[in-house]
Design a protein around this motif. Structure first.
Motif, PDB file in Angstrom:
ATOM      1  N   PRO A 133      -7.442   1.240  -5.438  1.00 41.17           N
ATOM      2  CA  PRO A 133      -8.302   0.945  -4.295  1.00 41.17           C
ATOM      3  C   PRO A 133      -7.632   1.377  -2.998  1.00 41.17           C
ATOM      4  N   VAL A 134      -8.363   1.235  -1.907  1.00 42.51           N
ATOM      5  CA  VAL A 134      -7.765   1.431  -0.592  1.00 42.51           C
ATOM      6  C   VAL A 134      -7.834   0.127   0.196  1.00 42.51           C
ATOM      7  N   ILE A 135      -6.870  -0.006   1.086  1.00 42.76           N
ATOM      8  CA  ILE A 135      -6.908  -1.093   2.051  1.00 42.76           C
ATOM      9  C   ILE A 135      -7.417  -0.503   3.347  1.00 42.76           C
TER      10      ILE A 135
ATOM     11  N   ALA B  19      -3.733  -5.154  -2.619  1.00 41.34           N
ATOM     12  CA  ALA B  19      -5.043  -4.914  -3.230  1.00 41.34           C
ATOM     13  C   ALA B  19      -4.831  -4.101  -4.494  1.00 41.34           C
TER      14      ALA B  19
ATOM     15  N   ARG C 286      -9.863  -5.204   4.827  1.00 44.33           N
ATOM     16  CA  ARG C 286     -10.765  -5.179   3.686  1.00 44.33           C
ATOM     17  C   ARG C 286     -10.129  -4.361   2.585  1.00 44.33           C
ATOM     18  N   ALA C 287     -10.604  -4.543   1.365  1.00 44.42           N
ATOM     19  CA  ALA C 287     -10.186  -3.671   0.257  1.00 44.42           C
ATOM     20  C   ALA C 287     -11.431  -3.213  -0.464  1.00 44.42           C
ATOM     21  N   ARG C 288     -11.427  -1.957  -0.883  1.00 45.70           N
ATOM     22  CA  ARG C 288     -12.586  -1.402  -1.589  1.00 45.70           C
ATOM     23  C   ARG C 288     -12.151  -0.157  -2.334  1.00 45.70           C
ATOM     24  N   MET C 289     -13.062   0.389  -3.135  1.00 45.61           N
ATOM     25  CA  MET C 289     -12.736   1.649  -3.797  1.00 45.61           C
ATOM     26  C   MET C 289     -12.931   2.791  -2.808  1.00 45.61           C
ATOM     27  N   PRO C 290     -12.142   3.839  -2.958  1.00 43.29           N
ATOM     28  CA  PRO C 290     -12.200   4.947  -1.998  1.00 43.29           C
ATOM     29  C   PRO C 290     -13.446   5.803  -2.182  1.00 43.29           C
TER      30      PRO C 290
ATOM     31  N   ALA D  91      -3.755   1.611  -1.687  1.00 49.49           N
ATOM     32  CA  ALA D  91      -3.390   0.214  -1.908  1.00 49.49           C
ATOM     33  C   ALA D  91      -2.138   0.073  -2.755  1.00 49.49           C
TER      34      ALA D  91
ATOM     35  N   GLN E 169      -9.554   3.009 -15.179  1.00 54.07           N
ATOM     36  CA  GLN E 169     -10.290   2.251 -14.166  1.00 54.07           C
ATOM     37  C   GLN E 169      -9.518   1.014 -13.743  1.00 54.07           C
ATOM     38  N   GLU E 170      -8.752   0.461 -14.677  1.00 50.19           N
ATOM     39  CA  GLU E 170      -7.970  -0.730 -14.349  1.00 50.19           C
ATOM     40  C   GLU E 170      -6.697  -0.380 -13.586  1.00 50.19           C
TER      41      GLU E 170
ATOM     42  N   PRO F  41     -12.399  -4.154  -6.322  1.00 50.53           N
ATOM     43  CA  PRO F  41     -10.985  -4.523  -6.426  1.00 50.53           C
ATOM     44  C   PRO F  41     -10.795  -6.005  -6.102  1.00 50.53           C
TER      45      PRO F  41
ATOM     46  N   MET G 141      -6.843  -3.233  -8.743  1.00 54.91           N
ATOM     47  CA  MET G 141      -7.968  -3.486  -9.621  1.00 54.91           C
ATOM     48  C   MET G 141      -7.682  -4.745 -10.438  1.00 54.91           C
TER      49      MET G 141
ATOM     50  N   ALA H 294     -12.703  -8.685  -3.643  1.00 50.82           N
ATOM     51  CA  ALA H 294     -12.531  -7.952  -2.382  1.00 50.82           C
ATOM     52  C   ALA H 294     -13.847  -7.738  -1.655  1.00 50.82           C
TER      53      ALA H 294
ATOM     54  N   TYR I  33       1.257  -0.127  -0.542  1.00 49.54           N
ATOM     55  CA  TYR I  33       1.434  -1.050   0.576  1.00 49.54           C
ATOM     56  C   TYR I  33       1.431  -2.510   0.162  1.00 49.54           C
TER      57      TYR I  33
END
Lengths: 261, 261
Positions: B224-226, A206, B205-209, B249, B68-69, A224, A208, A249, B252
DNA sequence: CTTACCCACTCGTCTATACGAGTATGTGTC
DNA sequence: GACACATACTCGTATAGACGAGTGGGTAAG
């Protein structure tokens, strides 16, 4: 409408926490508590400026934070909104089971329609290429590969784009090199051609998105991508295909089953 | 050092692309081309202001985009640097195979040392709780659960934190309720207690923390985090444990193997 | 009633300035 | 040589103002 103070509180001037962070905290808390719900419009920049008594840049800073966290999206001319969480597509671990392939329809289409969404595939492109070092290594270093690119959409919203790579000696002059490879997709064709599929390896990361990925998937900021690379092996242990997939995501949850022994 | 112009080019005043985007593009391209490498310091804000002839906020806007990227990280008082890509930890699909459990050492420790890293586990917490609705549903609605929380670090860097939930009737007054459950971890204990493990379901899932996750995992912006939720089932089909894991993320890559039939 | 336009409101971009806080380096003192 | 300090650099935070561009609603003209 309740006063902003009752929803957002006020700043703590004695705090050493930056003002824009306090504002972001107040908005985040209000969202968490359900005072603003999915799709709701947050107070406008001007309203926040007036309420907190700070400059507009400070408010924008706070709103920008929320967007980076994926909590909000701004729409030019309209406002800043609590980011709606779209329905997610669940990829089950048996999604490549032979029985699914044998019924003939494209998995994406079947599944989307079952979920009540309108599936679409576009940006189809099939061409011969020199493989990147990574793809090449996974496929056993073929000189050239057949690349099949496509983008998947649900209800008009892009959710994923993928490229399949196959060794050219295996795919040239076969239905696989056609834009539409026929029922069951390229895996069905591979099996018909004598490459009985044995297993798939999948690697998941994962990160950005790049600016190009933001465009292709129409991603909001703070979303993401999941990067999945799948390698298909036939029963002789040969890697017959690599599929490189980038997914929004917020549109996916991947499911796997692991044996315990 | 080459002039900034040769590295970054100049602005195109006729372009309708926003100035800060053009600056971000120039920096991104320079990074992609290797003119700045991992860990290198980018030109300071002042240098960029002078070079492009814009105001500082515009430059900061551009640098903020790169962060951000996930391409850059800023360090207060030092500069903005190309984000170094840390070594990744690979989670193989056989990581819960019984043979690994039977050798007795904690998987995280063994694997980290094999990779030449210094593993660490902290923030250990074991307590009884009322489960959240989600956890409760996965475990078959127990009234209370045993929660085991811990954070994993590699070479001092936090990479993951996880909470295991077990039905309290199953875990109370067993080694599982001890801070250190002994060799092979809680899975080995469960098997000794007669719950032969059959398989695991994992959801990814993946998303921002969240801000709390940023603190706990010391995440740079743009990472991001997984989010992985694993449910362990015994041979009778009972869910005996749910493990909720949040991973940085950028540390890993997850690997899975799927059967083809 | 419909169309065209204007206006108010939204966020987007950019400038100029100021001060604060963290870091590194040199310099001078002891 | 060791230490304290001054200094110059870095990014962080915040203000005030200006103009542009997208959206939507109301109003006036047809």
């Amino acid at each position: 409408m309740a006063s902003l103070t009752s929803v957002l509180g006020v700043l703590d001037p004695t705090s050493d926490r930056a003002v824009f962070r306090q504002i972001a905290d107040a908005l985040r808390e209000a969202i968490d508590k359900g005072r603003f719900r999915e799709g709701d419009k947050l107070p406008s920049e001007t309203e926040l400026v007036d309420h907190f008594g700070v400059s507009r840049m400070t408010v924008r800073n706070a709103l920008s934070l929320l967007q980076q966290e994926g909590l909000a999206v701004s729409e030019h001319g309209k406002g800043v909104f609590v980011r709606p969480r779209p329905p997610v597509r669940r990829l089950a671990s048996d999604r490549f089971a032979r029985r699914h392939r044998e019924q003939g329809k494209a998995a994406f289409t079947v599944e989307a329609e079952a979920a009540g969404s309108r599936p679409e595939v576009d940006n189809l492109e099939v061409k011969e290429e020199r493989p990147s070092p990574d793809i090449s290594a996974r496929l056993g270093s073929p000189r050239k590969v057949l690349a099949r690119r496509r983008r998947y959409l649900l209800d008009g919203r892009p959710v994923e784009f993928a490229t399949s790579y196959l060794p050219l000696d295996l795919a040239r002059n076969t239905p696989i090199a056609q834009p539409n490879p026929g029922p069951g997709g390229i895996y069905a064709r591979l099996e018909e051609m004598g490459h009985r599929l044995d297993h798939f390896d999948e690697e998941i990361r994962a990160r950005m998105p790049s600016p190009a990925e933001v465009r292709t998937l129409q991603l909001a900021s703070g979303v993401p991508v999941i990067h999945l690379v799948r390698t298909a092996y036939d029963s002789e242990g040969r890697a017959v295909e690599v599929c490189d997939t980038v997914m929004a995501a917020d549109a996916y949850v991947l499911a796997y089953q692991l044996p315990a022994n």
